[in-house]
Design a protein around this motif. Structure first.
Motif, PDB file in Angstrom:
ATOM      1  N   MET A 129       0.822  -1.008   0.272  1.00 42.30           N
ATOM      2  CA  MET A 129      -0.060  -0.003  -0.106  1.00 42.30           C
ATOM      3  C   MET A 129       0.937   1.144   0.178  1.00 42.30           C
ATOM      4  O   MET A 129       1.611   1.524   0.987  1.00 42.30           O
ATOM      5  CB  MET A 129      -0.947  -0.378   1.654  1.00 42.30           C
ATOM      6  CG  MET A 129      -1.670   0.900   1.212  1.00 42.30           C
ATOM      7  SD  MET A 129      -2.694   1.691   2.664  1.00 42.30           S
ATOM      8  CE  MET A 129      -3.830   0.323   2.720  1.00 42.30           C
ATOM      9  N   LYS A 130       0.757   2.111  -0.852  1.00 38.61           N
ATOM     10  CA  LYS A 130       1.593   3.246  -1.013  1.00 38.61           C
ATOM     11  C   LYS A 130       0.148   4.551  -0.869  1.00 38.61           C
ATOM     12  O   LYS A 130      -0.742   4.345  -1.656  1.00 38.61           O
ATOM     13  CB  LYS A 130       2.153   3.103  -2.054  1.00 38.61           C
ATOM     14  CG  LYS A 130       2.963   4.623  -2.773  1.00 38.61           C
ATOM     15  CD  LYS A 130       3.900   4.693  -3.528  1.00 38.61           C
ATOM     16  CE  LYS A 130       4.397   6.489  -3.842  1.00 38.61           C
ATOM     17  NZ  LYS A 130       4.893   5.859  -5.214  1.00 38.61           N
ATOM     18  N   THR A 131       0.182   5.966  -0.522  1.00 43.87           N
ATOM     19  CA  THR A 131      -0.709   7.004   0.348  1.00 43.87           C
ATOM     20  C   THR A 131       0.233   8.146  -0.426  1.00 43.87           C
ATOM     21  O   THR A 131       1.646   7.550   0.081  1.00 43.87           O
ATOM     22  CB  THR A 131      -1.381   6.928   1.308  1.00 43.87           C
ATOM     23  OG1 THR A 131      -0.421   7.132   2.288  1.00 43.87           O
ATOM     24  CG2 THR A 131      -1.877   5.264   1.459  1.00 43.87           C
ATOM     25  N   THR A 132       0.072   8.837  -0.941  1.00 48.16           N
ATOM     26  CA  THR A 132       0.973   9.792  -0.960  1.00 48.16           C
ATOM     27  C   THR A 132       0.027  10.974  -0.575  1.00 48.16           C
ATOM     28  O   THR A 132      -1.223  11.359  -0.875  1.00 48.16           O
ATOM     29  CB  THR A 132       1.251  10.627  -2.653  1.00 48.16           C
ATOM     30  OG1 THR A 132       1.972   9.443  -2.616  1.00 48.16           O
ATOM     31  CG2 THR A 132       2.048  12.121  -2.249  1.00 48.16           C
ATOM     32  N   ASN A 133      -0.058  12.221   0.392  1.00 48.50           N
ATOM     33  CA  ASN A 133      -0.486  13.065   0.758  1.00 48.50           C
ATOM     34  C   ASN A 133       0.231  14.696   0.049  1.00 48.50           C
ATOM     35  O   ASN A 133       1.914  14.645   0.589  1.00 48.50           O
ATOM     36  CB  ASN A 133      -0.621  13.392   1.894  1.00 48.50           C
ATOM     37  CG  ASN A 133      -1.647  11.995   2.767  1.00 48.50           C
ATOM     38  OD1 ASN A 133      -2.810  11.927   2.221  1.00 48.50           O
ATOM     39  ND2 ASN A 133      -1.675  10.753   2.941  1.00 48.50           N
ATOM     40  N   THR A 134      -0.348  15.962  -0.097  1.00 51.90           N
ATOM     41  CA  THR A 134       0.201  16.954  -0.113  1.00 51.90           C
ATOM     42  C   THR A 134      -0.128  17.873   0.717  1.00 51.90           C
ATOM     43  O   THR A 134      -1.589  18.333   1.012  1.00 51.90           O
ATOM     44  CB  THR A 134      -0.060  17.550  -1.264  1.00 51.90           C
ATOM     45  OG1 THR A 134      -1.583  18.077  -1.512  1.00 51.90           O
ATOM     46  CG2 THR A 134      -0.087  16.856  -2.330  1.00 51.90           C
ATOM     47  N   ALA A 135       0.306  19.271   0.812  1.00 49.64           N
ATOM     48  CA  ALA A 135      -0.171  20.383   1.259  1.00 49.64           C
ATOM     49  C   ALA A 135       1.839  21.866   0.657  1.00 49.64           C
ATOM     50  O   ALA A 135       1.834  21.305   0.021  1.00 49.64           O
ATOM     51  CB  ALA A 135       0.651  19.936   2.838  1.00 49.64           C
ATOM     52  N   SER A 136       0.830  21.977   0.705  1.00 53.99           N
ATOM     53  CA  SER A 136       1.707  23.351   0.595  1.00 53.99           C
ATOM     54  C   SER A 136       1.548  24.766   1.273  1.00 53.99           C
ATOM     55  O   SER A 136       1.124  25.325   2.066  1.00 53.99           O
ATOM     56  CB  SER A 136       0.648  23.659  -0.959  1.00 53.99           C
ATOM     57  OG  SER A 136      -0.801  24.470  -0.797  1.00 53.99           O
ATOM     58  N   ALA A 137       2.559  25.788   0.790  1.00 58.88           N
ATOM     59  CA  ALA A 137       2.876  27.498   1.486  1.00 58.88           C
ATOM     60  C   ALA A 137       3.418  28.104   1.119  1.00 58.88           C
ATOM     61  O   ALA A 137       4.143  27.918  -0.131  1.00 58.88           O
ATOM     62  CB  ALA A 137       4.152  26.499   2.799  1.00 58.88           C
ATOM     63  N   SER A 138       3.168  28.851   1.338  1.00 58.16           N
ATOM     64  CA  SER A 138       3.380  30.655   1.127  1.00 58.16           C
ATOM     65  C   SER A 138       3.816  31.636   1.429  1.00 58.16           C
ATOM     66  O   SER A 138       3.619  31.168   2.725  1.00 58.16           O
ATOM     67  CB  SER A 138       2.071  31.405  -0.387  1.00 58.16           C
ATOM     68  OG  SER A 138       1.608  31.551   0.307  1.00 58.16           O
ATOM     69  N   TYR A 139       5.088  32.106   1.117  1.00 64.13           N
ATOM     70  CA  TYR A 139       5.391  32.944   2.249  1.00 64.13           C
ATOM     71  C   TYR A 139       5.397  34.382   1.226  1.00 64.13           C
ATOM     72  O   TYR A 139       6.336  34.967  -0.128  1.00 64.13           O
ATOM     73  CB  TYR A 139       6.944  32.780   2.285  1.00 64.13           C
ATOM     74  CG  TYR A 139       7.442  33.464   4.265  1.00 64.13           C
ATOM     75  CD1 TYR A 139       6.327  33.288   4.824  1.00 64.13           C
ATOM     76  CD2 TYR A 139       8.114  34.040   3.536  1.00 64.13           C
ATOM     77  CE1 TYR A 139       7.203  33.239   6.442  1.00 64.13           C
ATOM     78  CE2 TYR A 139       8.052  34.694   5.394  1.00 64.13           C
ATOM     79  CZ  TYR A 139       7.302  34.462   6.694  1.00 64.13           C
ATOM     80  OH  TYR A 139       8.190  34.647   7.997  1.00 64.13           O
ATOM     81  N   GLU A 140       4.958  35.654   1.685  1.00 64.06           N
ATOM     82  CA  GLU A 140       4.942  36.856   1.391  1.00 64.06           C
ATOM     83  C   GLU A 140       6.067  38.307   1.788  1.00 64.06           C
ATOM     84  O   GLU A 140       5.453  38.146   3.366  1.00 64.06           O
ATOM     85  CB  GLU A 140       3.099  37.629   1.567  1.00 64.06           C
ATOM     86  CG  GLU A 140       2.563  37.047   0.204  1.00 64.06           C
ATOM     87  CD  GLU A 140       3.650  37.015  -1.457  1.00 64.06           C
ATOM     88  OE1 GLU A 140       3.625  38.095  -1.529  1.00 64.06           O
ATOM     89  OE2 GLU A 140       3.442  35.483  -1.870  1.00 64.06           O
ATOM     90  N   GLY A 141       6.833  38.360   1.155  1.00 60.01           N
ATOM     91  CA  GLY A 141       7.854  39.335   2.297  1.00 60.01           C
ATOM     92  C   GLY A 141       9.153  38.493   2.631  1.00 60.01           C
ATOM     93  O   GLY A 141       9.058  37.288   2.820  1.00 60.01           O
ATOM     94  N   LEU A 142       9.708  38.718   3.608  1.00 55.34           N
ATOM     95  CA  LEU A 142      11.261  38.294   3.937  1.00 55.34           C
ATOM     96  C   LEU A 142      11.297  38.249   4.774  1.00 55.34           C
ATOM     97  O   LEU A 142      10.844  39.287   5.570  1.00 55.34           O
ATOM     98  CB  LEU A 142      12.646  38.041   2.526  1.00 55.34           C
ATOM     99  CG  LEU A 142      12.177  38.406   1.590  1.00 55.34           C
ATOM    100  CD1 LEU A 142      13.740  38.741   0.137  1.00 55.34           C
ATOM    101  CD2 LEU A 142      12.179  36.881   0.681  1.00 55.34           C
ATOM    102  N   GLY A 143      12.069  37.280   5.597  1.00 56.95           N
ATOM    103  CA  GLY A 143      12.883  37.180   7.445  1.00 56.95           C
ATOM    104  C   GLY A 143      11.310  37.486   7.913  1.00 56.95           C
ATOM    105  O   GLY A 143       9.953  37.382   7.949  1.00 56.95           O
ATOM    106  N   LYS A 144      12.175  37.802   9.565  1.00 60.14           N
ATOM    107  CA  LYS A 144      11.231  38.230  10.314  1.00 60.14           C
ATOM    108  C   LYS A 144       9.617  38.627   9.792  1.00 60.14           C
ATOM    109  O   LYS A 144       8.379  38.792  10.319  1.00 60.14           O
ATOM    110  CB  LYS A 144      11.579  39.233  11.542  1.00 60.14           C
ATOM    111  CG  LYS A 144      12.992  38.536  11.956  1.00 60.14           C
ATOM    112  CD  LYS A 144      13.346  38.852  13.271  1.00 60.14           C
ATOM    113  CE  LYS A 144      14.014  38.544  13.585  1.00 60.14           C
ATOM    114  NZ  LYS A 144      15.060  39.518  15.028  1.00 60.14           N
ATOM    115  N   SER A 145      10.118  39.843   8.500  1.00 63.61           N
ATOM    116  CA  SER A 145       8.051  40.702   8.469  1.00 63.61           C
ATOM    117  C   SER A 145       7.674  39.748   7.158  1.00 63.61           C
ATOM    118  O   SER A 145       6.730  40.009   6.955  1.00 63.61           O
ATOM    119  CB  SER A 145       9.319  42.032   7.724  1.00 63.61           C
ATOM    120  OG  SER A 145       9.755  42.111   6.530  1.00 63.61           O
TER     121      SER A 145
END
Length: 143
Positions: free
Chosen positions: A1-17
């Motif tokens: 049995m094999k399953t694949t799950n997904t998630a995504s992330a985005s980031y606007e601006g850089l570093g701490k801000s």
């Protein structure tokens, strides 16, 4: 049995801000905020370590449930919390520990057997196997 799950992330601006959003492919959560403030300053939102803690608690709990069923038990309950520790060393940040705390209630089961099955679940759970870190287990059991 094999399953694949997904998630995504985005980031606007850089570093701490910068500010980001995380979503799961299943839609269980969508566009949940994350960033420096949610990771290190207790602001509203999530962070990668919290998501690892949730995944580890869920994976271990399911693994233990299956171990109990394989041992012939048909009814009971298991609840687990996980505390994931992020530390900084000379090479940067690293997850150094996942502390599982589980509570179980299974009629007719001896505490020693529950503890044995919990240890097996801890080492066999796919998220435990994924983590290259110390994993501790605190057990509370009602027979």
């Amino acid at each position: 049995m094999k399953t694949t799950n997904t998630a995504s992330a985005s980031y606007e601006g850089l570093g701490k801000s910068g500010k980001g959003h995380i979503s799961t492919g299943s839609g269980a959560f969508s566009a949940q905020p994350y960033g420096f403030q949610t990771r290190f300053e207790d602001k509203a939102g999530t962070n990668p370590e919290e998501l690892i803690a949730a995944a580890h608690a869920a994976c271990f709990t399911m693994a233990l449930s299956f171990k109990l069923a394989e041992a012939g038990h048909e009814d009971g309950s298991v609840a687990t919390s996980a505390e994931v520790t992020l530390e900084k060393d000379d090479s940067g940040f690293k997850v150094t520990k996942s502390a599982l705390s589980t509570k179980g209630k299974v009629a007719g089961l001896a505490r020693e057997k529950f503890e044995e099955l919990a240890q097996e679940a801890k080492t066999g759970c796919p998220i435990s196997r994924l983590l290259d870190t110390e994993i501790t287990l605190d057990i509370r059991f009602e027979g």
